[in-house]
Write an enzyme that holds these catalytic residues in place. Structure first.
Site, PDB file in Angstrom:
ATOM      1  N   GLY A 240       0.752  -1.244   0.000  1.00  0.00           N
ATOM      2  CA  GLY A 240       0.000   0.000   0.000  1.00  0.00           C
ATOM      3  C   GLY A 240       0.780   1.291   0.000  1.00  0.00           C
ATOM      4  O   GLY A 240       0.207   2.360  -0.259  1.00  0.00           O
ATOM      5  N   GLU A 275       3.766  -6.979   1.784  1.00  0.00           N
ATOM      6  CA  GLU A 275       3.407  -7.259   0.385  1.00  0.00           C
ATOM      7  C   GLU A 275       3.551  -5.999  -0.470  1.00  0.00           C
ATOM      8  O   GLU A 275       2.580  -5.529  -1.073  1.00  0.00           O
ATOM      9  CB  GLU A 275       1.962  -7.765   0.309  1.00  0.00           C
ATOM     10  CG  GLU A 275       1.682  -9.004   1.144  1.00  0.00           C
ATOM     11  CD  GLU A 275       0.197  -9.354   1.208  1.00  0.00           C
ATOM     12  OE1 GLU A 275      -0.641  -8.542   0.744  1.00  0.00           O
ATOM     13  OE2 GLU A 275      -0.120 -10.433   1.740  1.00  0.00           O
ATOM     14  N   PRO A 276       4.752  -5.432  -0.539  1.00  0.00           N
ATOM     15  CA  PRO A 276       4.890  -4.198  -1.324  1.00  0.00           C
ATOM     16  C   PRO A 276       4.822  -4.482  -2.821  1.00  0.00           C
ATOM     17  O   PRO A 276       5.356  -5.486  -3.293  1.00  0.00           O
ATOM     18  CB  PRO A 276       6.296  -3.716  -0.941  1.00  0.00           C
ATOM     19  CG  PRO A 276       7.049  -4.987  -0.649  1.00  0.00           C
ATOM     20  CD  PRO A 276       6.031  -5.904   0.004  1.00  0.00           C
ATOM     21  N   GLY A 277       4.178  -3.620  -3.557  1.00  0.00           N
ATOM     22  CA  GLY A 277       4.123  -3.741  -5.011  1.00  0.00           C
ATOM     23  C   GLY A 277       4.621  -2.463  -5.656  1.00  0.00           C
ATOM     24  O   GLY A 277       5.756  -2.361  -6.125  1.00  0.00           O
ATOM     25  N   ARG A 315      -4.183   3.332 -16.350  1.00  0.00           N
ATOM     26  CA  ARG A 315      -4.390   4.082 -15.104  1.00  0.00           C
ATOM     27  C   ARG A 315      -5.025   5.471 -15.288  1.00  0.00           C
ATOM     28  O   ARG A 315      -5.909   5.840 -14.511  1.00  0.00           O
ATOM     29  CB  ARG A 315      -3.089   4.184 -14.302  1.00  0.00           C
ATOM     30  CG  ARG A 315      -2.491   2.796 -13.962  1.00  0.00           C
ATOM     31  CD  ARG A 315      -1.360   2.859 -12.951  1.00  0.00           C
ATOM     32  NE  ARG A 315      -1.868   3.224 -11.643  1.00  0.00           N
ATOM     33  CZ  ARG A 315      -1.805   4.419 -11.144  1.00  0.00           C
ATOM     34  NH1 ARG A 315      -1.191   5.384 -11.792  1.00  0.00           N
ATOM     35  NH2 ARG A 315      -2.339   4.664  -9.979  1.00  0.00           N
ATOM     36  N   CYS A 344     -10.642   5.054 -29.800  1.00  0.00           N
ATOM     37  CA  CYS A 344     -11.856   5.796 -30.135  1.00  0.00           C
ATOM     38  C   CYS A 344     -12.758   6.028 -28.942  1.00  0.00           C
ATOM     39  O   CYS A 344     -13.933   5.643 -28.960  1.00  0.00           O
ATOM     40  CB  CYS A 344     -12.593   5.062 -31.238  1.00  0.00           C
ATOM     41  SG  CYS A 344     -11.522   4.909 -32.651  1.00  0.00           S
ATOM     42  N   GLU A 345     -12.212   6.572 -27.891  1.00  0.00           N
ATOM     43  CA  GLU A 345     -13.073   7.140 -26.856  1.00  0.00           C
ATOM     44  C   GLU A 345     -12.317   8.236 -26.124  1.00  0.00           C
ATOM     45  O   GLU A 345     -11.081   8.213 -26.049  1.00  0.00           O
ATOM     46  CB  GLU A 345     -13.621   6.077 -25.893  1.00  0.00           C
ATOM     47  CG  GLU A 345     -12.646   5.199 -25.194  1.00  0.00           C
ATOM     48  CD  GLU A 345     -13.368   4.193 -24.294  1.00  0.00           C
ATOM     49  OE1 GLU A 345     -13.755   4.615 -23.196  1.00  0.00           O
ATOM     50  OE2 GLU A 345     -13.547   3.034 -24.688  1.00  0.00           O
ATOM     51  N   TYR A 373       1.468  -1.689 -12.246  1.00  0.00           N
ATOM     52  CA  TYR A 373       0.102  -1.587 -12.758  1.00  0.00           C
ATOM     53  C   TYR A 373       0.085  -0.922 -14.142  1.00  0.00           C
ATOM     54  O   TYR A 373      -0.801  -0.157 -14.471  1.00  0.00           O
ATOM     55  CB  TYR A 373      -0.795  -0.831 -11.756  1.00  0.00           C
ATOM     56  CG  TYR A 373      -0.716  -1.434 -10.364  1.00  0.00           C
ATOM     57  CD1 TYR A 373      -1.226  -2.698 -10.124  1.00  0.00           C
ATOM     58  CD2 TYR A 373      -0.097  -0.762  -9.310  1.00  0.00           C
ATOM     59  CE1 TYR A 373      -1.124  -3.284  -8.865  1.00  0.00           C
ATOM     60  CE2 TYR A 373       0.003  -1.340  -8.041  1.00  0.00           C
ATOM     61  CZ  TYR A 373      -0.512  -2.594  -7.832  1.00  0.00           C
ATOM     62  OH  TYR A 373      -0.411  -3.166  -6.600  1.00  0.00           O
TER      63      TYR A 373
HETATM   64  N1  LLP Z   1      -1.469  -6.969  -1.090  1.00  0.00           N
HETATM   65  C1  LLP Z   1      -2.746  -7.052  -1.486  1.00  0.00           C
HETATM   66  C2  LLP Z   1      -3.644  -8.021  -0.823  1.00  0.00           C
HETATM   67  C3  LLP Z   1      -3.231  -6.195  -2.472  1.00  0.00           C
HETATM   68  O1  LLP Z   1      -4.509  -6.270  -2.852  1.00  0.00           O
HETATM   69  C4  LLP Z   1      -2.346  -5.269  -3.097  1.00  0.00           C
HETATM   70  C5  LLP Z   1      -2.821  -4.370  -4.144  1.00  0.00           C
HETATM   71  C6  LLP Z   1      -1.012  -5.251  -2.660  1.00  0.00           C
HETATM   72  C7  LLP Z   1      -0.616  -6.104  -1.652  1.00  0.00           C
HETATM   73  C8  LLP Z   1       0.003  -4.332  -3.245  1.00  0.00           C
HETATM   74  O2  LLP Z   1      -0.288  -2.998  -3.011  1.00  0.00           O
HETATM   75  P1  LLP Z   1       0.768  -1.851  -3.376  1.00  0.00           P
HETATM   76  O3  LLP Z   1       1.955  -2.014  -2.454  1.00  0.00           O
HETATM   77  O4  LLP Z   1       1.158  -2.020  -4.794  1.00  0.00           O
HETATM   78  O5  LLP Z   1       0.034  -0.609  -3.130  1.00  0.00           O
HETATM   79  N2  LLP Z   1      -4.400  -1.107 -10.221  1.00  0.00           N
HETATM   80  C9  LLP Z   1      -4.309  -0.124  -9.160  1.00  0.00           C
HETATM   81  C10 LLP Z   1      -3.741  -0.684  -7.886  1.00  0.00           C
HETATM   82  C11 LLP Z   1      -4.495  -1.864  -7.331  1.00  0.00           C
HETATM   83  C12 LLP Z   1      -3.891  -2.450  -6.090  1.00  0.00           C
HETATM   84  C13 LLP Z   1      -4.575  -3.688  -5.693  1.00  0.00           C
HETATM   85  N3  LLP Z   1      -4.024  -4.358  -4.578  1.00  0.00           N
HETATM   86  C14 LLP Z   1      -3.530   1.077  -9.663  1.00  0.00           C
HETATM   87  O6  LLP Z   1      -3.095   1.074 -10.815  1.00  0.00           O
HETATM   88  O7  LLP Z   1      -3.349   2.059  -8.948  1.00  0.00           O
END
Ligand code: LLP
Length: 419
Positions: A240, A275-277, A315, A344-345, A373
């Site tokens: 998050g 769980e960093p993304g 996004r 086309c939108e 993402y």
């Molecule tokens: N863990 C769980 C259970 C999650 O659902 C997510 C993201 C993460 C970890 C990783 O979160 P992060 O560290 O990346 O914030 N498509 C959207 C973001 C959707 C995130 C969904 N869950 C965007 O482009 O902003």
């Protein structure tokens, strides 16, 4: 800090001019920097240095490319997966099954079987119903599933509503006030090893306060569970952490985040998972595009039409998200324009009335902060193909995902002979 910088007037990924990649691979193309991924992975880990053996599980959904996962595997990261497909990728990238956490509100029967048969480290159970189903499968297979119960802490993450997951009305986790009873019921099931709790309240969080509030509630729950005689040895704090998309965006640093976590979780006596993304991958990638042409628009600013579109980078259309736009070879001149794709939108708009580097037909430009993402959310809308991905490492680069042209997608389709 990222490794997409101007050198001799040309934007580079590490030591490779982006113009060289455009020439070799064509546009649009996603470009990732290995050094940036590694740097972010280390900065995040260092932020948590006050903790005892934190388990780092990269959220594969942010960037599931095998080469990206492999870079992170070499940095000691496991994976947070939310589908059988992501699990297959994490294992293919060399991540140890024990380092994989399986999250997600709708794991299918087949996915639960796949997780058990792969020997993954932890299932994050999102409902009582899922827990019973997993227990039955585990008994049938003669296995035990290590589980954490995901709770919904009813906290407002103060982020975009579509990526907010921790409010009571969201579909995720079990309500906090029922968590104790559900945990106890599932702990009594043969086939499950209920070992902890999990929480994830949303993505692109610019403020630590909602996270702190969620973690505090989780700590209280751990106390209640233990007081009821239940065992809790693990806690998963999700992902998050937000990243800067615009110059001037101030986000909490991994060090600030780690200090808050250390303070709030003091005395929990559990192994923590993260769980960093986005914080790892977001600023480690760009989408490289070429201007098709500019078009005058009445009295307003011109439309700069680029060859990337909302199907490649969803996004802006989906969340109104901002991605910085820069010329690969900036002249120093600036212009105000609308930047749009060919689809086309009207939603296929990357920027409205934005002051950017002057761009003309044929010029290369980048969308920044596209490493998370980005490619993974692509579609083939308007019968456009899938954009390739390139990984840069110093002065070398490799195509780590081929372009999938529109005709290859069409090849998978059939007209039945009765038509
Ligand atoms: N863990 C769980 C259970 C999650 O659902 C997510 C993201 C993460 C970890 C990783 O979160 P992060 O560290 O990346 O914030 N498509 C959207 C973001 C959707 C995130 C969904 N869950 C965007 O482009 O902003």
């Amino acid at each position: 800090m990222d490794h997409f910088q101007l050198k001799n007037g040309v934007l580079h990924a590490e030591d490779v001019p982006l113009s060289a990649i455009a020439e070799a691979v064509g546009t649009p193309v996603y470009v990732y920097s290995r050094a940036t991924l590694v740097r972010h992975a280390r900065v995040f880990r260092e932020g948590l240095s006050a903790l005892d053996r934190p388990h780092l599980a990269f959220a594969v959904k942010a960037n599931p490319n095998l080469a990206v996962l492999s870079v992170l595997q070499k940095e000691g990261y496991g994976a947070d997966v939310v589908s059988g497909g992501e699990l297959t990728r994490a294992l293919a990238a060399g991540m140890a099954p024990a380092d994989v956490v399986f999250s997600g509100v709708g794991k299918t029967h087949a996915e639960l079987v796949q997780g058990l048969e792969s020997g993954i480290g932890q299932f994050n159970i999102e409902s009582e119903e899922e827990g019973y189903e997993l227990a039955a499968i585990a008994r049938r297979l003669g296995k035990t599933a290590a589980c954490a119960l995901r709770v919904n802490p009813d906290v407002d993450a103060r982020t975009h509503e579509k990526i907010s997951t921790g409010k009571r009305e969201n579909k995720f986790g079990v309500p906090l006030d029922r968590a104790g009873a559900i945990y106890a019921a599932l702990a009594a099931e043969d086939g499950l090893d209920m070992r902890g709790v999990a929480v994830h309240i949303g993505s692109q969080l610019g403020d630590l306060e909602p996270l702190e509030s969620a973690f505090t509630k989780l700590g209280a729950l751990i106390g209640e569970l233990r007081a009821a005689g239940l065992t809790v040895t693990h806690a998963d704090l999700g992902g998050g952490l937000g990243v800067p998309y615009k110059p001037g965006d101030i986000m909490p640093s991994p060090a600030d985040y780690g200090a808050m976590v250390a303070r709030v979780t003091k005395g929990w006596d559990v192994r923590l998972t993260f769980e960093p993304g986005r914080v790892i991958a977001g600023n480690a990638g760009i989408l490289l595009t070429r201007v098709i042409r500019s078009k005058r628009s009445g009295n307003g600013p011109p439309f700069v039409i680029v060859d990337a579109a909302m199907n490649d980078l969803a996004r802006p259309a989906m969340y109104g998200a901002w991605h910085d736009i820069e010329a690969v070879a900036p002249s120093g001149n600036r212009m105000t324009s609308h930047v749009v794709g060919p689809i086309c939108e009207t939603g296929d708009t990357f920027a409205t009335d934005r002051e950017i580097d002057a761009l003309a037909a044929g010029d290369l430009a980048v969308f920044r902060t596209a490493g998370a993402y980005g490619a993974t959310m692509a579609s083939s809308y308007n019968s456009r193909g899938f954009v390739p991905e390139v990984l840069v490492d110093g002065d070398r680069f490799a195509v780590v995902a081929d372009r999938i042209p529109a005709d290859a997608i069409m090849d998978a389709e059939r007209v039945p002979d009765w038509l």
